[in-house]
Scaffold this motif. Structure first.
Motif, PDB file in Angstrom:
ATOM      1  N   LYS A 185      -2.615  35.763   2.730  1.00 14.71           N
ATOM      2  CA  LYS A 185      -1.838  35.302   1.577  1.00 14.71           C
ATOM      3  C   LYS A 185      -2.340  35.968   0.304  1.00 14.71           C
ATOM      4  O   LYS A 185      -1.548  36.468  -0.518  1.00 14.71           O
ATOM      5  CB  LYS A 185      -1.935  33.777   1.461  1.00 14.71           C
ATOM      6  N   ASP A 195       5.104  36.534  -4.421  1.00 14.03           N
ATOM      7  CA  ASP A 195       4.932  35.276  -5.143  1.00 14.03           C
ATOM      8  C   ASP A 195       4.191  34.271  -4.251  1.00 14.03           C
ATOM      9  O   ASP A 195       4.669  33.944  -3.156  1.00 14.03           O
ATOM     10  CB  ASP A 195       6.306  34.709  -5.537  1.00 14.03           C
ATOM     11  N   PRO A 196       3.026  33.771  -4.682  1.00 14.47           N
ATOM     12  CA  PRO A 196       2.255  32.827  -3.858  1.00 14.47           C
ATOM     13  C   PRO A 196       2.961  31.498  -3.608  1.00 14.47           C
ATOM     14  O   PRO A 196       2.553  30.735  -2.734  1.00 14.47           O
ATOM     15  CB  PRO A 196       0.971  32.622  -4.673  1.00 14.47           C
ATOM     16  N   LYS A 197       4.033  31.224  -4.362  1.00 13.01           N
ATOM     17  CA  LYS A 197       4.753  29.963  -4.203  1.00 13.01           C
ATOM     18  C   LYS A 197       6.016  30.089  -3.352  1.00 13.01           C
ATOM     19  O   LYS A 197       6.661  29.090  -3.051  1.00 13.01           O
ATOM     20  CB  LYS A 197       5.123  29.394  -5.578  1.00 13.01           C
ATOM     21  N   LYS A 198       6.357  31.325  -2.963  1.00 14.48           N
ATOM     22  CA  LYS A 198       7.577  31.556  -2.197  1.00 14.48           C
ATOM     23  C   LYS A 198       7.355  31.337  -0.695  1.00 14.48           C
ATOM     24  O   LYS A 198       6.288  31.639  -0.158  1.00 14.48           O
ATOM     25  CB  LYS A 198       8.090  32.980  -2.428  1.00 14.48           C
ATOM     26  N   ASN A 199       8.403  30.853  -0.030  1.00 12.07           N
ATOM     27  CA  ASN A 199       8.316  30.623   1.415  1.00 12.07           C
ATOM     28  C   ASN A 199       8.078  31.919   2.187  1.00 12.07           C
ATOM     29  O   ASN A 199       7.403  31.910   3.214  1.00 12.07           O
ATOM     30  CB  ASN A 199       9.601  29.961   1.916  1.00 12.07           C
ATOM     31  N   THR A 201       6.234  34.398   1.424  1.00 10.23           N
ATOM     32  CA  THR A 201       4.794  34.678   1.409  1.00 10.23           C
ATOM     33  C   THR A 201       4.072  33.792   2.413  1.00 10.23           C
ATOM     34  O   THR A 201       3.216  34.260   3.170  1.00 10.23           O
ATOM     35  CB  THR A 201       4.221  34.436   0.000  1.00 10.23           C
ATOM     36  N   HIS A 202       4.423  32.519   2.427  1.00 12.64           N
ATOM     37  CA  HIS A 202       3.776  31.571   3.343  1.00 12.64           C
ATOM     38  C   HIS A 202       4.064  31.936   4.798  1.00 12.64           C
ATOM     39  O   HIS A 202       3.165  31.919   5.643  1.00 12.64           O
ATOM     40  CB  HIS A 202       4.262  30.148   3.064  1.00 12.64           C
ATOM     41  N   GLU A 280       2.499  23.474   2.929  1.00 16.85           N
ATOM     42  CA  GLU A 280       2.836  23.976   1.587  1.00 16.85           C
ATOM     43  C   GLU A 280       3.923  23.109   0.944  1.00 16.85           C
ATOM     44  O   GLU A 280       3.887  22.850  -0.259  1.00 16.85           O
ATOM     45  CB  GLU A 280       3.313  25.424   1.666  1.00 16.85           C
ATOM     46  N   GLN A 281       4.873  22.640   1.755  1.00 11.16           N
ATOM     47  CA  GLN A 281       5.935  21.781   1.223  1.00 11.16           C
ATOM     48  C   GLN A 281       5.395  20.406   0.830  1.00 11.16           C
ATOM     49  O   GLN A 281       5.792  19.835  -0.193  1.00 11.16           O
ATOM     50  CB  GLN A 281       7.060  21.631   2.254  1.00 11.16           C
ATOM     51  N   LYS A 283       2.387  19.796  -0.143  1.00 15.13           N
ATOM     52  CA  LYS A 283       1.609  19.996  -1.376  1.00 15.13           C
ATOM     53  C   LYS A 283       2.527  20.225  -2.579  1.00 15.13           C
ATOM     54  O   LYS A 283       2.260  19.723  -3.671  1.00 15.13           O
ATOM     55  CB  LYS A 283       0.661  21.188  -1.202  1.00 15.13           C
ATOM     56  N   LYS A 284       3.590  20.992  -2.347  1.00 11.94           N
ATOM     57  CA  LYS A 284       4.529  21.295  -3.430  1.00 11.94           C
ATOM     58  C   LYS A 284       5.166  20.020  -3.987  1.00 11.94           C
ATOM     59  O   LYS A 284       5.278  19.839  -5.208  1.00 11.94           O
ATOM     60  CB  LYS A 284       5.616  22.238  -2.923  1.00 11.94           C
TER      61      LYS A 284
END
Length: 296
Positions: A185, A195-199, A201-202, A280-281, A283-284
């Motif tokens: 990541k 983008d570290p917040k984009k799916n 990337t995950h 991630e979701q 946490k988001k």
């Protein structure tokens, strides 16, 4: 300096449940292939055999044990890992691979031990219909499996059968899965500007982490399956993991330790992608967190 967010300890287990609900048939196929006698069928042949013999519902054999495993093994390894990062790793060293590797190995060992009994039931339930009728255990669900193993084999067998390779797998899995996810990541963000917040990337990071984890964990995974699935009267019942490994490599070559790699990756890659996506979701959206923490 911004204060780190304290996420609920159960996020890992909840994400694991979400992932396993979608990947259980692949895990079932992997276990059947690892326990199969030679000549081994292909993954397609094994899936066809399962559907022919047990129907669509057969693909979900042992699901209750898989869910129990996520509630124990996955919850503990992710929960302890996050706790170590929060309370043990020194401030400013949260991205230090030396600390992360140590934390992941320790949490993986605890997770493997905590979830060993669930893994034992899981493997037996998944492989049960592939056995001859006289050797089948016929566990109705995970709780029934716990009771029957305890009555027939004792508490030691329930909690300690195959614990060594399972702990080793927990160490290897957590270290290779969690740490490499963070590494990939960070690499994608810093080197490719993702983008570290984009799916995207995950999912890309978790796919690469799944590839590494499958390869690293394959030897321990194969050994664990053989030991846990063995009957008291079988050739592997009282043999050590080292002896089983030595004899198998002598008979089949070094490829033995990668038996079932393709179905393992076919299962672990989407599982890893789904579990990190779910985390991630969570946490988001800060699910289950107090309102004041959500507003930070």
């Amino acid at each position: 300096m911004e204060k780190p967010v304290k996420y609920p300890w159960w996020y890992g287990g909840a994400a694991g449940i979400f992932a396993v609900m979608n990947t259980h048939p692949l895990d079932l196929t992997k276990v059947r292939l690892q326990a199969a006698a030679r000549p081994k069928p292909t993954i397609v042949q094994m899936l066809r055999n399962i559907l022919k013999q047990d129907g669509v519902t057969g693909l979900y054999a042992g699901l209750s044990a898989s869910l129990l495993r996520q509630c124990t093994y996955t919850t503990v390894r992710f929960g302890v890992y996050d706790a170590l990062k929060e309370y043990v790793i020194p401030p400013g060293e949260q991205n230090n691979m030396f600390y992360l590797l140590g934390a992941s190995m320790f949490s993986g060992a605890l997770g493997g031990l905590a979830g060993n009994f669930a893994d034992l039931i899981n493997i037996r339930m998944q492989n049960d219909s592939a056995l001859p009728l006289e050797q089948r255990r016929n566990y109705k669900n995970a709780i029934d499996g716990m009771i029957k193993i305890y009555k027939a084999e004792g508490a030691r067998s329930l909690f300690l059968t195959g614990w060594k390779p399972n702990m080793m797998r927990g160490v290897l899995m957590t270290a290779s899965q969690v740490v490499t996810y963070d590494l990939f990541k960070n690499f994608l963000v810093t080197s490719y500007g993702m983008d570290p917040k984009k799916n995207a990337t995950h999912l890309t990071s978790s796919l690469l982490a799944g590839f590494v984890a499958t390869t690293v964990c394959s030897p321990a995974d194969v050994m664990k399956t053989i030991i846990m699935n063995a009957h008291k009267t079988s050739a592997h019942a009282n043999e050590s993991a080292f002896k089983i490994l030595r004899d198998a490599v002598k008979q089949e070559g070094i490829s033995f330790i990668f038996r079932g790699w393709v179905p393992s990756f076919t299962r672990l890659a989407p599982f890893t992608m789904l579990i990190f996506f779910a985390m991630e979701q969570l946490k988001k959206h800060r699910v289950g967190m107090p309102k004041e923490e959500k507003a930070v």
